[in-house]
Design an enzyme around this catalytic site. Structure first.
Site, PDB file in Angstrom:
ATOM      1  N   ASP A  18       0.837  -1.210   0.000  1.00 50.49           N
ATOM      2  CA  ASP A  18       0.000   0.000   0.000  1.00 50.49           C
ATOM      3  C   ASP A  18       0.870   1.258   0.000  1.00 50.49           C
ATOM      4  O   ASP A  18       1.968   1.259   0.555  1.00 50.49           O
ATOM      5  CB  ASP A  18      -0.898  -0.035   1.248  1.00 50.49           C
ATOM      6  CG  ASP A  18      -2.087   0.902   1.130  1.00 50.49           C
ATOM      7  OD1 ASP A  18      -2.282   1.488   0.037  1.00 50.49           O
ATOM      8  OD2 ASP A  18      -2.798   1.067   2.126  1.00 50.49           O
ATOM      9  N   HIS A  35       3.180   3.557  -8.869  1.00 50.88           N
ATOM     10  CA  HIS A  35       3.004   2.142  -9.214  1.00 50.88           C
ATOM     11  C   HIS A  35       4.258   1.590  -9.893  1.00 50.88           C
ATOM     12  O   HIS A  35       4.664   0.457  -9.657  1.00 50.88           O
ATOM     13  CB  HIS A  35       1.770   1.967 -10.103  1.00 50.88           C
ATOM     14  CG  HIS A  35       0.475   2.319  -9.414  1.00 50.88           C
ATOM     15  ND1 HIS A  35       0.177   1.889  -8.141  1.00 50.88           N
ATOM     16  CD2 HIS A  35      -0.594   3.063  -9.814  1.00 50.88           C
ATOM     17  CE1 HIS A  35      -1.020   2.344  -7.794  1.00 50.88           C
ATOM     18  NE2 HIS A  35      -1.502   3.062  -8.789  1.00 50.88           N
ATOM     19  N   LEU A 129      11.247 -20.599  -4.123  1.00 48.18           N
ATOM     20  CA  LEU A 129      10.136 -19.756  -3.660  1.00 48.18           C
ATOM     21  C   LEU A 129       8.888 -19.942  -4.531  1.00 48.18           C
ATOM     22  O   LEU A 129       8.999 -20.037  -5.761  1.00 48.18           O
ATOM     23  CB  LEU A 129      10.605 -18.300  -3.752  1.00 48.18           C
ATOM     24  CG  LEU A 129       9.560 -17.220  -3.486  1.00 48.18           C
ATOM     25  CD1 LEU A 129       9.261 -17.140  -1.995  1.00 48.18           C
ATOM     26  CD2 LEU A 129      10.056 -15.867  -3.993  1.00 48.18           C
TER      27      LEU A 129
HETATM   28  C1  FPP Z   1      -1.559   0.286  -3.397  1.00 45.96           C
HETATM   29  O1  FPP Z   1      -1.193   1.615  -3.589  1.00 45.96           O
HETATM   30  C2  FPP Z   1      -1.067  -0.566  -4.470  1.00 45.96           C
HETATM   31  C3  FPP Z   1      -1.840  -1.133  -5.450  1.00 45.96           C
HETATM   32  C4  FPP Z   1      -3.297  -0.941  -5.539  1.00 45.96           C
HETATM   33  C5  FPP Z   1      -1.284  -1.970  -6.500  1.00 45.96           C
HETATM   34  C6  FPP Z   1       0.000  -2.665  -6.237  1.00 45.96           C
HETATM   35  C7  FPP Z   1       0.588  -3.001  -7.545  1.00 45.96           C
HETATM   36  C8  FPP Z   1       1.894  -2.939  -7.887  1.00 45.96           C
HETATM   37  C9  FPP Z   1       2.957  -2.651  -6.930  1.00 45.96           C
HETATM   38  C10 FPP Z   1       2.312  -3.156  -9.302  1.00 45.96           C
HETATM   39  C11 FPP Z   1       1.981  -4.448  -9.978  1.00 45.96           C
HETATM   40  C12 FPP Z   1       2.179  -5.695  -9.190  1.00 45.96           C
HETATM   41  C13 FPP Z   1       3.067  -6.697  -9.440  1.00 45.96           C
HETATM   42  C14 FPP Z   1       3.010  -7.953  -8.633  1.00 45.96           C
HETATM   43  C15 FPP Z   1       4.108  -6.611 -10.473  1.00 45.96           C
HETATM   44  P1  FPP Z   1      -2.321   2.727  -3.686  1.00 45.96           P
HETATM   45  O2  FPP Z   1      -2.464   3.101  -5.106  1.00 45.96           O
HETATM   46  O3  FPP Z   1      -3.592   2.238  -3.046  1.00 45.96           O
HETATM   47  O4  FPP Z   1      -1.673   3.868  -2.854  1.00 45.96           O
HETATM   48  P2  FPP Z   1      -2.420   4.992  -1.993  1.00 45.96           P
HETATM   49  O5  FPP Z   1      -3.203   4.284  -0.923  1.00 45.96           O
HETATM   50  O6  FPP Z   1      -1.293   5.783  -1.458  1.00 45.96           O
HETATM   51  O7  FPP Z   1      -3.284   5.747  -2.961  1.00 45.96           O
END
Ligand code: FPP
Length: 248
Positions: A18, A35, A129
Site C-alpha cells: 500500500d 506504481h 520460492l
Molecule cells: C496500493 O497503492 C497498491 C496497489 C493498488 C497496487 C500494487 C501493484 C503494484 C505494486 C504493481 C503491480 C504488481 C506486481 C506484482 C508486479 P495505492 O495506489 O492504493 O496507494 P495509496 O493508498 O497511497 O493511494
C-alpha cells in the site's frame, strides 16, 4: 548478509503493498509513477524472499475492488503487471521460482489471463520460492466461490453437509495447497486487512510498517522479519514457557 537473517524465518509471508499513490503525491508525481516504483520494490522483495529462505510470498497486486479506480489507473496497473510477467518470467523461472495466481478468473478481458496461465504453466515444476500473485482477488469472493462449489457437491449427492470440515473448505479456496501465511505485512501505515486472506489469516502475525510500498527494501524486509521472529505464536494454546509454568 547472514547478520540480517533472523533465526525464525516464516514459511509464508503475505504483503499488502500500500501507498504507491501517496509516495507519488509526496513527490509531486503522477500516481502512475508510484506504481512503477512499486514494481521495482516487488522485484527487490521477491529476490530478498528467495535469499532469506521464505518458501511462499503472496503479493496483493490487484483486488476485486480495484476495478472501481479511474479507468486510466486500472489500465496502467494491468499494464505493469503484464509487463512484469513478460519481462521477468524468464528470470524468475531461472531462479526456480514457481508462480501461482489467486483470485477470480471468470470474465477477465484481454490478454491478462493467458499471461497469468503461461506464468503458472512455465514455472509449475519449480521448487524454490512460490510467488503467489493475488489478482482480481477478494477474500469474501474467494470464500463465496468455495462455499458455492461445496453446495453444488451437496446438491449432486457427492457430499453430505456433516462431512464439511475446515480442511475441505481450505481445499476449495484459491490458496489450496498453500500453507496459511505466518506473517502479513502492510505498508503505508494503514492497519486493516482490506478483504485479503480473511480465512487464511486466522493465526497470522500482522506487522504494519509506516513506509510507502515503493520504499520497501531488502533492509526493511529483514527488519520486519526480525520483529516477526520475536513474536510468541500460540495458535490458541499456551507457549512453551506458559506450559512449563503450569506444570511446575
Ligand atoms: C496500493 O497503492 C497498491 C496497489 C493498488 C497496487 C500494487 C501493484 C503494484 C505494486 C504493481 C503491480 C504488481 C506486481 C506484482 C508486479 P495505492 O495506489 O492504493 O496507494 P495509496 O493508498 O497511497 O493511494
Amino acid at each position: 548478509m547472514s547478520d540480517s537473517i533472523p533465526i525464525s524465518v516464516p514459511e509464508h509471508v503475505a504483503i499488502i503493498m500500500d501507498g504507491n499513490g501517496r509516495w507519488a503525491n509526496a513527490r509531486g508525481l503522477p500516481r502512475s509513477m508510484g506504481h512503477r516504483k512499486g514494481v521495482e520494490a516487488v522485484r527487490e522483495t521477491v529476490r530478498a524472499a528467495g535469499d532469506m529462505g521464505i518458501k511462499f510470498l503472496t503479493l496483493f497486486a490487484f483486488s476485486s475492488e480495484n476495478w472501481r479506480r479511474p479507468e486510466a489507473e486500472v489500465v496502467g496497473l494491468l499494464g505493469l503487471l503484464k509487463a512484469f510477467i513478460r519481462r521477468d518470467l524468464g528470470e524468475l523461472h531461472r531462479q526456480n521460482v514457481r508462480i501461482r495466481v489467486i483470485g477470480d478468473r471468470q470474465n477477465l478481458q484481454g490478454d491478462i489471463l493467458p499471461l497469468l496461465i503461461e506464468a503458472e504453466e512455465t514455472t509449475k515444476d519449480n521448487t524454490a520460492l512460490t510467488l503467489v500473485i493475488a489478482f482480481n482477488y477478494g477474500s469474501r469472493d474467494e470464500i463465496t466461490r468455495a462455499v458455492a462449489s461445496l453446495a453444488r457437491d451437496v446438491e449432486a449427492g457427492r457430499l453430505r453437509p456433516q462431512d464439511i470440515t475446515p480442511a475441505l473448505i481450505d481445499a476449495r479456496l484459491d490458496t489450496a495447497g498453500i500453507p496459511d501465511p505466518d506473517l502479513i505485512i502492510r505498508t503505508s501505515g494503514e492497519e486493516r486487512l482490506s478483504n485479503f486472506l480473511l480465512w487464511q489469516a486466522a493465526y497470522s502475525e500482522f506487522i504494519f510498517v509506516p513506509d510507502y510500498w515503493p520504499d520497501f527494501s531488502r533492509a526493511l524486509f529483514a527488519s520486519t522479519l526480525k520483529r516477526y521472529a520475536a513474536r510468541d505464536r500460540r495458535f490458541g494454546a499456551l507457549s512453551a514457557s506458559q506450559t512449563a509454568a503450569v506444570g511446575s
